[in-house]
Write an enzyme that holds these catalytic residues in place. Structure first.
Site, PDB file in Angstrom:
ATOM      1  N   ASP A 115       0.858  -1.192   0.000  1.00 20.85           N
ATOM      2  CA  ASP A 115       0.000   0.000   0.000  1.00 20.85           C
ATOM      3  C   ASP A 115       0.895   1.243   0.000  1.00 20.85           C
ATOM      4  O   ASP A 115       2.113   1.152   0.165  1.00 20.85           O
ATOM      5  CB  ASP A 115      -0.891  -0.054   1.259  1.00 20.85           C
ATOM      6  CG  ASP A 115      -1.918   1.048   1.280  1.00 20.85           C
ATOM      7  OD1 ASP A 115      -2.287   1.548   0.197  1.00 20.85           O
ATOM      8  OD2 ASP A 115      -2.361   1.430   2.386  1.00 20.85           O
ATOM      9  N   GLU A 156       2.461   4.916  -4.048  1.00 19.30           N
ATOM     10  CA  GLU A 156       2.385   5.868  -5.183  1.00 19.30           C
ATOM     11  C   GLU A 156       3.714   6.574  -5.442  1.00 19.30           C
ATOM     12  O   GLU A 156       4.000   6.850  -6.622  1.00 19.30           O
ATOM     13  CB  GLU A 156       1.275   6.903  -4.931  1.00 19.30           C
ATOM     14  CG  GLU A 156      -0.127   6.340  -4.991  1.00 19.30           C
ATOM     15  CD  GLU A 156      -0.467   5.429  -3.813  1.00 19.30           C
ATOM     16  OE1 GLU A 156       0.112   5.645  -2.734  1.00 19.30           O
ATOM     17  OE2 GLU A 156      -1.270   4.510  -3.974  1.00 19.30           O
ATOM     18  N   ASP A 191      -8.992   3.828  -1.913  1.00 16.05           N
ATOM     19  CA  ASP A 191      -9.962   4.239  -0.896  1.00 16.05           C
ATOM     20  C   ASP A 191     -11.245   4.804  -1.500  1.00 16.05           C
ATOM     21  O   ASP A 191     -11.436   6.018  -1.571  1.00 16.05           O
ATOM     22  CB  ASP A 191      -9.323   5.265   0.038  1.00 16.05           C
ATOM     23  CG  ASP A 191      -8.166   4.647   0.812  1.00 16.05           C
ATOM     24  OD1 ASP A 191      -8.039   3.408   0.802  1.00 16.05           O
ATOM     25  OD2 ASP A 191      -7.383   5.406   1.409  1.00 16.05           O
TER      26      ASP A 191
HETATM   27  C1  GLC Z   1      -4.728   3.376   3.014  1.00 10.42           C
HETATM   28  C2  GLC Z   1      -5.250   2.158   2.257  1.00 10.42           C
HETATM   29  C3  GLC Z   1      -6.292   1.453   3.077  1.00 10.42           C
HETATM   30  C4  GLC Z   1      -5.704   1.070   4.416  1.00 10.42           C
HETATM   31  C5  GLC Z   1      -5.137   2.290   5.128  1.00 10.42           C
HETATM   32  C6  GLC Z   1      -4.385   1.922   6.403  1.00 10.42           C
HETATM   33  O1  GLC Z   1      -5.722   4.311   3.172  1.00 10.42           O
HETATM   34  O2  GLC Z   1      -5.744   2.520   1.002  1.00 10.42           O
HETATM   35  O3  GLC Z   1      -6.784   0.329   2.406  1.00 10.42           O
HETATM   36  O4  GLC Z   1      -6.675   0.474   5.216  1.00 10.42           O
HETATM   37  O5  GLC Z   1      -4.235   2.970   4.273  1.00 10.42           O
HETATM   38  O6  GLC Z   1      -3.332   1.084   6.144  1.00 10.42           O
END
Ligand code: GLC
Length: 729
Positions: free
Chosen positions: A371, A374, A445
């Site tokens: 995650d 980017e 998200d």
């Molecule tokens: C980001 C991710 C989400 C995750 C959060 C905490 O917002 O897109 O899926 O739950 O981070 O890690």
């Protein structure tokens, strides 16, 4: 051919590369095109004196790139400061691009599909997008220029039902104006990078997508189990996860994976586990595995700046982080001030492959969810000149590598699985066009909004049309609070979404299948059971997708490109060539209009047959979702599984959509005893579902057919030597 300082290399009848200077491909690998294209039509390219490039096929103009005064972009020149004071957004397009490719729009009906994860309808005509991987937790909609991924591929359908595709292989920030600026042309514009693009030709979207796929390289092939139900939340505790598994074992809730979000780590330090959060992670993960539920943990790129933290120390010692002014570049992410690993160095990738490998072994983890790649940062974006020293002795700057950062991260992570002869179980948020080689993905998200439920379908269909098959959205919505009806409709709408994960944000209302009343739980569970029934069908589609580029979750126009009626259908999905799903995506609706393309269709779960090429009003109360199966289709299915271990599957059920014969327009089909039976044999794929052995020919193919009322199964390839039984249902 050469014209002025430009070149057009005809790689085959389907692919032409038009360029002045090729974009440096040292950082993203495209396949060399060595094979003939599928098309027999030799493209005819002409270049006028003014530089206009025209491409004809069979004497029809398919594509035109041109220059001229109308393409000189003018600013709107509005004084905006007063509006900004109220909080309005003053985004204007760049007007001085270094590279600007102007493409003729033939008429107002030209449709433009593509660019991956944008929160838009299938047809993206009239909007402008920017490829720049962005962490966007606000409410995505069709005007959002950038989301998490940069997939610079789109296809155009225009007059006379002609089609072409464009792939713009640049990792720099690039704008794609799809006719927002003008009705006469669209443009691709960038301040950096080179004039360089692939024009992809073909008679149909299928032919174009398959040619594009031959360029970007084969997608990863994930484990069979990955098609199961994933449940997640930011962040499950040990107790939450136990409750979930209890629902699985006690009430038969289909479940294959639980995801652990950032709180399992110690102070958000990647590759650590907080013992106060989960006492014995390894033992716990094993306990879940015994119940059929595997564990996926999140890993972010940012590494906490802290001496004494092994990963930080190792990276600093080995010059393994991004720098600015010869110092490690620091920005804030979850763990506070952090450094950003320089995955563009092989040694850094190897380091993270090893760390991932140790981590999954030590904690019995089955998958890694990457995650924030980017890369996201809390103290403003990384400056364009942050440096990433490459293996090629070149310094790459952030503006060049930004859109590739995730790809290099997942490349390192997925290698850990491959080294163990396991299929990578890796998920990413950010991606570039070629990232599908390494990982599954989700679309970031979204929020618990009906609009976001509606957007999910075109988003995933578009991702699937660009080689990202194992893609999904957060079912139920991530941000905000879901509600009973929205959650149920979302689970139903995504029943065939290749990657199915219910995930929600910190502090949002609980949205597990059992979060509402018993009836809601039963309905959700039932939808999951239907999904699990279709998994063998989906698995073959998936394998076929990986081999050929054919989307497993496709818009209707992919399979019916000659039917004008389907070109803008956003809320119906083709799951392979024979299954069409038409869910309800609007609050309060209990019935909807469904358009059926040519052929005759059976409403799954009923004996109702419908003639194609017309629309029907179909009832769908909260308990139901409309799945149509093409008459004559043969669908392999599973019986009563609540977790997916291929080793435990001995029997495949075979559903046959019976042929009822010629059907009169405007009526539901009448049974016709004399109908000529025409059943479509199904080539079923099977393997161990886990390892890379299938790449070595260790897999099976069965041809399932239905003749004169009887099921026939022939093994057509016996590399894996499975002994599956097949039973007609
Ligand atoms: C980001 C991710 C989400 C995750 C959060 C905490 O917002 O897109 O899926 O739950 O981070 O890690």
């Amino acid at each position: 051919m050469k014209f002025g300082c430009k070149n057009a290399d005809i790689l085959n009848n389907n692919i032409i590369r038009i360029y002045e200077k090729k974009n440096d491909t040292s950082l993203f690998m495209l396949n060399n095109i060595t094979k003939d294209g599928e098309s027999k039509i030799i493209p005819d390219i002409t270049v006028d004196q003014d530089g206009t490039i025209t491409v004809n096929r069979n004497k029809k103009t398919v594509f035109k790139e041109f220059f001229g005064s109308e393409t000189r972009l003018k600013s709107r020149n509005t004084e905006f400061s007063i509006a900004i004071k109220e909080g309005h957004n003053a985004v204007e397009s760049e007007i001085n691009y270094k590279v600007q490719v102007n493409i003729r729009l033939f008429d107002l009906n030209d449709r433009i599909y593509g660019l991956g994860d944008k929160a838009a309808h299938l047809n993206r005509r009239g909007y402008i997008y920017t490829s720049w991987n962005s962490d966007e937790p606000t409410q995505h909609n069709e005007t959002y220029r950038s989301l998490y991924k940069s997939i610079n591929f789109f296809i155009v359908n225009h007059s006379d039902n002609l089609w072409y595709g464009i792939f713009y292989p640049s990792s720099y920030r690039t704008d794609f104006d799809f006719g927002k600026y003008s009705d006469k042309f669209m443009y691709i514009g960038s301040k950096k990078g080179e004039y360089d693009y692939f024009l992809i030709l073909g008679d149909t979207p299928r032919e174009i997508i398959s040619a594009y796929y031959s360029l970007i390289g084969k997608s990863v092939f994930m484990p069979f189990k990955f098609l199961g139900n994933h449940q997640s939340r930011w962040s499950y505790s040990e107790e939450d996860a136990r409750a979930l598994v209890k629902h699985h074992t006690d009430d038969g809730l289909p479940l294959d994976y639980i995801h652990f979000d950032i709180d399992y780590m110690k102070g958000y330090r990647v590759y650590t586990v907080d013992k106060d959060y989960i006492r014995d992670f390894a033992g716990f993960a094993l306990e879940l595995k015994r119940a059929g539920v595997d564990t996926i943990t999140i890993i972010d790129p940012g590494v906490k700046e802290e001496q004494g933290y092994e990963i930080y120390d190792d990276l600093i010692k080995n010059d393994g982080v991004a720098t600015l002014d010869n110092k490690p570049y620091i920005n804030e992410v979850w763990a506070g001030d952090s450094v950003f690993p320089n995955y563009f160095k092989e040694s850094v990738r190897e380091y993270f492959t090893d760390k991932t490998s140790e981590f999954i072994d030590k904690y019995n983890v089955s998958g890694i969810w990457t995650d924030m790649n980017e890369p996201a940062s809390f103290n403003g974006p990384l400056p364009d000149d942050v440096e990433f020293a490459g293996d090629d002795q070149k310094t790459h700057y952030h503006d060049e590598v930004h859109n590739l950062y995730a790809e290099y991260m997942v490349k390192a992570v997925s290698e850990a699985f491959k080294n163990k002869n396991l299929r990578p179980t890796v998920i990413t948020r950010a991606a570039f066009a070629t990232t599908t080689r390494y990982t599954a993905s989700w679309n970031g998200d979204n929020q618990s909004l009906w609009d976001h439920l509606r957007t999910s379908l075109p988003q995933i269909m578009t991702m699937n049309m660009s080689g990202f098959f194992m893609n999904g959205v957060d079912v139920g919505g991530f941000g905000n609070d879901t509600n009973r009806e929205l959650l149920i409709r979302w689970a139903a709408a995504c029943l065939f979404m290749p990657y199915f994960r219910n995930h929600s944000g910190l502090n949002s209302k609980q949205q597990e299948p059992y979060a509402f009343d018993d009836e809601a739980y039963e309905i959700y569970k039932n939808f999951l059971k239907i999904r699990y029934r279709f998994v063998p069908y989906m698995y073959t589609l998936y394998k076929n997708a990986v081999e050929t580029g054919t989307p497993m979750f496709a818009p209707l126009f992919y399979w019916y490109p000659d039917d004008e009626n389907v070109k803008e259908i956003n809320d119906q999905v083709m799951v392979g060539p024979c299954v069409m799903h038409a869910p309800i995506v609007n609050q309060g609706e209990k019935q909807r209009i469904v358009y059926l393309p040519k052929g005759s269709w059976v409403l799954y779960g009923t004996d109702r047959h419908f003639a194609g090429k017309q629309s029907y009003i179909i009832e769908e109360d909260l308990h139901t979702t409309a799945i149509f199966i093409k008459e004559g289709a043969i669908i392999p299915m599973l019986e009563n599984k609540i977790s997916l271990d291929p080793a435990e599957i001995n029997e495949i059920l075979v559903y046959v959509a019976k042929v009822k014969g010629e059907i009169k327009a405007n009526t539901e089909a009448e049974p016709n005893a004399e109908a000529e039976e025409n059943y479509i044999p199904f080539d079923f794929y099977w393997d161990d579902g886990k390892t890379l052995d299938s790449e070595k020919g260790i897999y099976d193919n069965y041809r399932i057919s239905y003749e004169k009322g009887e099921l026939k199964v022939n093994k057509t390839y016996d590399g894996y030597k499975s002994k599956l039984k097949f039973r007609l249902i």
